[in-house]
Design a protein around this motif. Structure first.
Motif, PDB file in Angstrom:
ATOM      1  N   ALA A  87       0.860  -1.185   0.000  1.00  0.00           N
ATOM      2  CA  ALA A  87       0.000   0.000   0.000  1.00  0.00           C
ATOM      3  C   ALA A  87       0.891   1.228   0.000  1.00  0.00           C
ATOM      4  O   ALA A  87       1.850   1.299   0.761  1.00  0.00           O
ATOM      5  CB  ALA A  87      -0.880  -0.004   1.245  1.00  0.00           C
ATOM      6  N   TYR A  94      -0.736   8.905  -1.665  1.00  0.00           N
ATOM      7  CA  TYR A  94      -1.721   9.795  -1.031  1.00  0.00           C
ATOM      8  C   TYR A  94      -2.954   9.891  -1.912  1.00  0.00           C
ATOM      9  O   TYR A  94      -2.839   9.733  -3.116  1.00  0.00           O
ATOM     10  CB  TYR A  94      -1.140  11.203  -0.860  1.00  0.00           C
ATOM     11  CG  TYR A  94       0.200  11.265  -0.195  1.00  0.00           C
ATOM     12  CD1 TYR A  94       0.444  10.525   0.964  1.00  0.00           C
ATOM     13  CD2 TYR A  94       1.215  12.048  -0.718  1.00  0.00           C
ATOM     14  CE1 TYR A  94       1.685  10.590   1.582  1.00  0.00           C
ATOM     15  CE2 TYR A  94       2.462  12.116  -0.100  1.00  0.00           C
ATOM     16  CZ  TYR A  94       2.680  11.384   1.043  1.00  0.00           C
ATOM     17  OH  TYR A  94       3.900  11.450   1.657  1.00  0.00           O
ATOM     18  N   PRO A  95      -4.117  10.207  -1.379  1.00  0.00           N
ATOM     19  CA  PRO A  95      -4.333  10.351   0.059  1.00  0.00           C
ATOM     20  C   PRO A  95      -4.624   9.025   0.756  1.00  0.00           C
ATOM     21  O   PRO A  95      -4.355   8.888   1.934  1.00  0.00           O
ATOM     22  CB  PRO A  95      -5.572  11.249   0.140  1.00  0.00           C
ATOM     23  CG  PRO A  95      -6.334  10.943  -1.116  1.00  0.00           C
ATOM     24  CD  PRO A  95      -5.320  10.578  -2.152  1.00  0.00           C
ATOM     25  N   ASP A  96      -5.131   8.034   0.028  1.00  0.00           N
ATOM     26  CA  ASP A  96      -5.595   6.836   0.729  1.00  0.00           C
ATOM     27  C   ASP A  96      -5.113   5.569   0.030  1.00  0.00           C
ATOM     28  O   ASP A  96      -5.877   4.641  -0.183  1.00  0.00           O
ATOM     29  CB  ASP A  96      -7.118   6.841   0.870  1.00  0.00           C
ATOM     30  CG  ASP A  96      -7.805   6.886  -0.485  1.00  0.00           C
ATOM     31  OD1 ASP A  96      -7.105   7.152  -1.483  1.00  0.00           O
ATOM     32  OD2 ASP A  96      -9.014   6.630  -0.562  1.00  0.00           O
ATOM     33  N   PHE A  97      -3.834   5.528  -0.333  1.00  0.00           N
ATOM     34  CA  PHE A  97      -3.218   4.367  -0.969  1.00  0.00           C
ATOM     35  C   PHE A  97      -3.848   4.037  -2.338  1.00  0.00           C
ATOM     36  O   PHE A  97      -4.502   2.996  -2.490  1.00  0.00           O
ATOM     37  CB  PHE A  97      -3.268   3.140  -0.060  1.00  0.00           C
ATOM     38  CG  PHE A  97      -2.673   3.365   1.296  1.00  0.00           C
ATOM     39  CD1 PHE A  97      -1.425   3.966   1.421  1.00  0.00           C
ATOM     40  CD2 PHE A  97      -3.338   2.984   2.446  1.00  0.00           C
ATOM     41  CE1 PHE A  97      -0.865   4.182   2.673  1.00  0.00           C
ATOM     42  CE2 PHE A  97      -2.781   3.198   3.694  1.00  0.00           C
ATOM     43  CZ  PHE A  97      -1.548   3.795   3.813  1.00  0.00           C
ATOM     44  N   ILE A 113      -3.873   0.547  -4.131  1.00  0.00           N
ATOM     45  CA  ILE A 113      -4.875  -0.523  -3.941  1.00  0.00           C
ATOM     46  C   ILE A 113      -5.926  -0.446  -5.054  1.00  0.00           C
ATOM     47  O   ILE A 113      -6.320  -1.467  -5.623  1.00  0.00           O
ATOM     48  CB  ILE A 113      -5.554  -0.426  -2.553  1.00  0.00           C
ATOM     49  CG1 ILE A 113      -4.500  -0.418  -1.442  1.00  0.00           C
ATOM     50  CG2 ILE A 113      -6.535  -1.578  -2.349  1.00  0.00           C
ATOM     51  CD1 ILE A 113      -5.075  -0.225  -0.035  1.00  0.00           C
ATOM     52  N   ARG A 114      -6.334   0.772  -5.366  1.00  0.00           N
ATOM     53  CA  ARG A 114      -7.383   0.964  -6.389  1.00  0.00           C
ATOM     54  C   ARG A 114      -6.887   0.623  -7.795  1.00  0.00           C
ATOM     55  O   ARG A 114      -7.651   0.210  -8.658  1.00  0.00           O
ATOM     56  CB  ARG A 114      -7.900   2.410  -6.379  1.00  0.00           C
ATOM     57  CG  ARG A 114      -8.574   2.837  -5.091  1.00  0.00           C
ATOM     58  CD  ARG A 114      -9.957   2.193  -4.921  1.00  0.00           C
ATOM     59  NE  ARG A 114      -9.886   0.892  -4.255  1.00  0.00           N
ATOM     60  CZ  ARG A 114      -9.689   0.745  -2.949  1.00  0.00           C
ATOM     61  NH1 ARG A 114      -9.510   1.781  -2.171  1.00  0.00           N
ATOM     62  NH2 ARG A 114      -9.631  -0.460  -2.426  1.00  0.00           N
ATOM     63  N   PHE A 132       2.842  -7.092   7.067  1.00  0.00           N
ATOM     64  CA  PHE A 132       4.014  -6.227   6.910  1.00  0.00           C
ATOM     65  C   PHE A 132       5.288  -7.041   6.734  1.00  0.00           C
ATOM     66  O   PHE A 132       5.515  -7.998   7.452  1.00  0.00           O
ATOM     67  CB  PHE A 132       4.168  -5.342   8.151  1.00  0.00           C
ATOM     68  CG  PHE A 132       2.998  -4.433   8.380  1.00  0.00           C
ATOM     69  CD1 PHE A 132       2.973  -3.154   7.847  1.00  0.00           C
ATOM     70  CD2 PHE A 132       1.897  -4.864   9.118  1.00  0.00           C
ATOM     71  CE1 PHE A 132       1.890  -2.313   8.042  1.00  0.00           C
ATOM     72  CE2 PHE A 132       0.802  -4.026   9.325  1.00  0.00           C
ATOM     73  CZ  PHE A 132       0.800  -2.752   8.790  1.00  0.00           C
ATOM     74  N   GLY A 142       8.586  -3.206   7.201  1.00  0.00           N
ATOM     75  CA  GLY A 142       8.031  -1.859   7.134  1.00  0.00           C
ATOM     76  C   GLY A 142       7.127  -1.610   5.932  1.00  0.00           C
ATOM     77  O   GLY A 142       6.444  -0.593   5.870  1.00  0.00           O
ATOM     78  N   GLY A 151       3.771  -2.370   4.128  1.00  0.00           N
ATOM     79  CA  GLY A 151       2.474  -2.960   4.457  1.00  0.00           C
ATOM     80  C   GLY A 151       1.718  -3.247   3.176  1.00  0.00           C
ATOM     81  O   GLY A 151       1.634  -2.400   2.294  1.00  0.00           O
ATOM     82  N   PHE A 152       1.187  -4.451   3.054  1.00  0.00           N
ATOM     83  CA  PHE A 152       0.517  -4.833   1.806  1.00  0.00           C
ATOM     84  C   PHE A 152      -0.963  -4.455   1.875  1.00  0.00           C
ATOM     85  O   PHE A 152      -1.570  -4.492   2.937  1.00  0.00           O
ATOM     86  CB  PHE A 152       0.735  -6.320   1.542  1.00  0.00           C
ATOM     87  CG  PHE A 152       2.190  -6.633   1.346  1.00  0.00           C
ATOM     88  CD1 PHE A 152       2.763  -6.587   0.084  1.00  0.00           C
ATOM     89  CD2 PHE A 152       3.009  -6.897   2.439  1.00  0.00           C
ATOM     90  CE1 PHE A 152       4.123  -6.834  -0.085  1.00  0.00           C
ATOM     91  CE2 PHE A 152       4.370  -7.140   2.280  1.00  0.00           C
ATOM     92  CZ  PHE A 152       4.923  -7.119   1.011  1.00  0.00           C
ATOM     93  N   ASP A 183      -9.571  -3.577   2.711  1.00  0.00           N
ATOM     94  CA  ASP A 183      -8.233  -3.025   2.541  1.00  0.00           C
ATOM     95  C   ASP A 183      -7.446  -3.321   3.817  1.00  0.00           C
ATOM     96  O   ASP A 183      -8.005  -3.250   4.920  1.00  0.00           O
ATOM     97  CB  ASP A 183      -8.281  -1.498   2.388  1.00  0.00           C
ATOM     98  CG  ASP A 183      -8.852  -1.068   1.035  1.00  0.00           C
ATOM     99  OD1 ASP A 183      -9.087  -1.937   0.194  1.00  0.00           O
ATOM    100  OD2 ASP A 183      -9.067   0.140   0.862  1.00  0.00           O
ATOM    101  N   LEU A 184      -6.170  -3.645   3.685  1.00  0.00           N
ATOM    102  CA  LEU A 184      -5.197  -3.620   4.792  1.00  0.00           C
ATOM    103  C   LEU A 184      -5.390  -4.630   5.907  1.00  0.00           C
ATOM    104  O   LEU A 184      -4.662  -4.606   6.884  1.00  0.00           O
ATOM    105  CB  LEU A 184      -5.145  -2.213   5.438  1.00  0.00           C
ATOM    106  CG  LEU A 184      -4.979  -1.016   4.500  1.00  0.00           C
ATOM    107  CD1 LEU A 184      -5.071   0.279   5.285  1.00  0.00           C
ATOM    108  CD2 LEU A 184      -3.660  -1.082   3.763  1.00  0.00           C
TER     109      LEU A 184
END
Lengths: 269, 276
Positions: B172, B175-178, B181-182, B207, B210, B212-213, B232-233
């Protein structure tokens, strides 16, 4: 540069929880100055492992601003976390009695390293991992003491610029008083980050974002923000690069730690 | 039939533990009525392997390979692992069914930019071959960066694939929200509709060093409709309905394959590569 604070909160909380459990520790410990960065990290840590597993260490020196301790204590009370209040004046001054100096930088570095030394001691006593509180602006500008405040095991805000940390802090409900504070290392009276760096974080962050994240040509960024300012930032970025790296090892064998002996930080955890 | 996507968080180098997680998730998916499961890229080994690659590699006859085969008696599944062949190491994905390893795909596009260094540690795969399964139809496997090159899906399209299975380990970021992923979902929207194919995309979470997928695994129908979307996450398990009749309907509505002109494309590629 705008962040989705809710998503970052969730991500950072999971990161802290995962890494602590992998290393086999339940607790995290950090130095709480009463400023924006350490308060933000303490909020995240508390959400990750709960107040009983979050340890804040407040380490004033007699030159620290009295409001720093007050603010740190307010945060400790609000979050209900465990804390230690340790005055570092006697240890730091015992050293400077033998090695006197008026150099503010030397005195400040010693204080930062004294705090690190206490954090790692409490880390071992409490079986708590030292959580870093340096932000991306500081790390890129090299604005920190190597083996001092830059030392930690894991850092959830090291890839967020100062202005982004503030947005995250606001979302987390950090008290207004701390949000509005002028950023300061508080190593001597009247010290402010922006005074020392000669630029506001607002502006430095924009310049760093365009240079580092967007990889815009330097000339373009200079045109937009002014040549002197941008050059100053680039100079700081490379001058202090060593602070971000493990020590250089002279290569002798075919497989050298850090160069061709490569494993994930999380290997087999 | 119902296909499950298992959005799991493998641990770096802990293959036994990751295998155990496979078994749990296979049982769980079975409990939810699934008849096949898709796991993410390198789900057996973790992603950030570096010099660990040879140590976690498996091949025919390796005890872990046998355990994976055994696991497929619970449910058929797709998973990612390091494959060793003649002292070469591949970032690979396999389809396991009824105690057998039915098909292997070796990652063709190894990312080597930004945070990725796969070419340093893996050998490159050389093909995109479909295989036939009595229940899943004609299947093509892609691994992460393979899928970001639409040419890979196109090669499967030319083989009339019914189902594209994508195994992914995408960090991931942004900005603003990864938006990373989209990005995968946008790809699936286009690929599924325009190649009239089912897409099952399984991304990992957790993770490594450091990073994070992102999760955000999903499935799309051959008309470009989202069928399931996982969180997500965080770890998640989701299922979607896979129907052969839906493929037929999509291809009547939009005869993309019938109208494709691979000879023109072939000639043009040859011309561009100066191979005429």
């Amino acid at each position: 540069m705008k962040i989705d604070a809710e998503k970052i909160e969730k991500f950072a909380v999971q990161f802290l929880r995962t890494e602590l459990s992998r290393i086999g520790m339940k607790r995290g410990v950090l130095g709480l100055s009463g400023g924006l960065d350490s308060t933000t990290v303490l909020y995240l840590l508390t959400r990750a492992v709960g107040p009983d597993n979050s340890v804040a260490v407040i380490m004033p020196h007699r030159v620290s601003s009295p409001s720093s301790v007050e603010d740190a204590m307010m945060v400790v009370k609000t979050l209900g976390v465990r804390h230690y209040l340790i005055d570092i004046t006697p240890m730091v001054e015992a050293y400077f009695e033998k090695m006197p100096t008026d150099d503010k930088i030397l005195r400040g570095n010693k204080m930062a390293r004294e705090r690190m030394s206490i954090l790692y001691d409490i880390s071992a006593r409490e079986r708590a991992l030292v959580i870093g509180t340096s932000n991306k602006s500081e790390i890129l500008l090299g604005y920190g003491t190597i083996f001092g405040d830059l030392a930690s095991a894991i850092n959830p805000i090291g890839d967020l610029y100062k202005t982004q940390v503030r947005a995250l802090a606001r979302h987390l409900g950090v008290p207004e008083k701390i949000l509005r504070k002028k950023p300061s290392a508080d190593l001597w009276a009247g010290q402010t980050d922006e005074g020392e760096l000669g630029i506001t974080y607002e502006e430095a962050d924009k310049i760093l974002y365009e240079l580092v994240d967007l990889r815009k040509p330097r000339e373009e960024v200079e045109e937009k923000y002014g040549r002197e300012k941008v050059r100053g930032i680039v100079e700081k970025m490379f001058k202090h690069h060593f602070k971000r790296l493990p020590p250089q090892i002279l290569k002798i064998s075919t497989r050298t730690v850090g160069r061709d002996f490569l494993y994930s930080r999380d290997v087999l955890t | 039939m119902k296909i499950a996507i298992a959005q799991m968080a493998p641990a770096v180098g802990k293959v036994e533990e990751n295998l155990g997680r496979h078994l749990e998730l296979l049982e769980k998916a079975k409990g939810q009525g699934a008849e096949a499961v898709v796991f993410p890229e390198l789900a057996l080994t973790g992603y950030e392997l570096y010099d660990l690659v040879p140590d976690v590699a498996i091949k025919e006859g390796h005890p872990l390979m046998e355990k994976l085969k055994e696991a497929s008696k619970i449910l058929p599944f797709f998973t990612g692992f390091v494959l060793e062949e003649r002292d070469l190491f591949f970032n690979a994905a396999g389809f396991f069914r009824d105690g057998n390893l039915v098909h292997i795909h070796r990652k063709v596009f190894l990312p080597n930019y930004s945070m990725f260094e796969e070419k340093r540690f893996f050998a490159e795969g050389e093909n995109f071959r479909t295989f036939e399964d009595p229940d899943l139809g004609r299947v093509g496997i892609l691994i992460c960066y393979d899928y970001l090159h639409p040419s890979s899906s196109y090669v499967y399209f030319l083989q009339q694939a019914d189902l594209l299975v994508v195994l992914s380990a995408s960090p991931a970021r942004g900005y603003p929200d990864f938006p990373s992923i989209r990005m995968w979902e946008n790809m699936s929207k286009v690929v599924s509709k325009h190649f009239t194919v089912y897409v099952a995309y399984a991304n990992r979470v957790g993770f490594d060093g450091g990073m994070g997928f992102g999760g955000g695994s999903h499935a799309y129908s051959p008309t470009g409709q989202v069928l399931v979307r996982l969180k997500d996450l965080e770890e998640d398990l989701g299922t979607f309905e896979y129907r052969r009749e839906e493929l037929r309907r999509a291809r009547i509505l939009f005869p993309a394959y019938r109208d494709e002109r691979p000879r023109v494309i072939y000639r043009e590629i040859r011309r561009i590569l100066n191979e005429d």
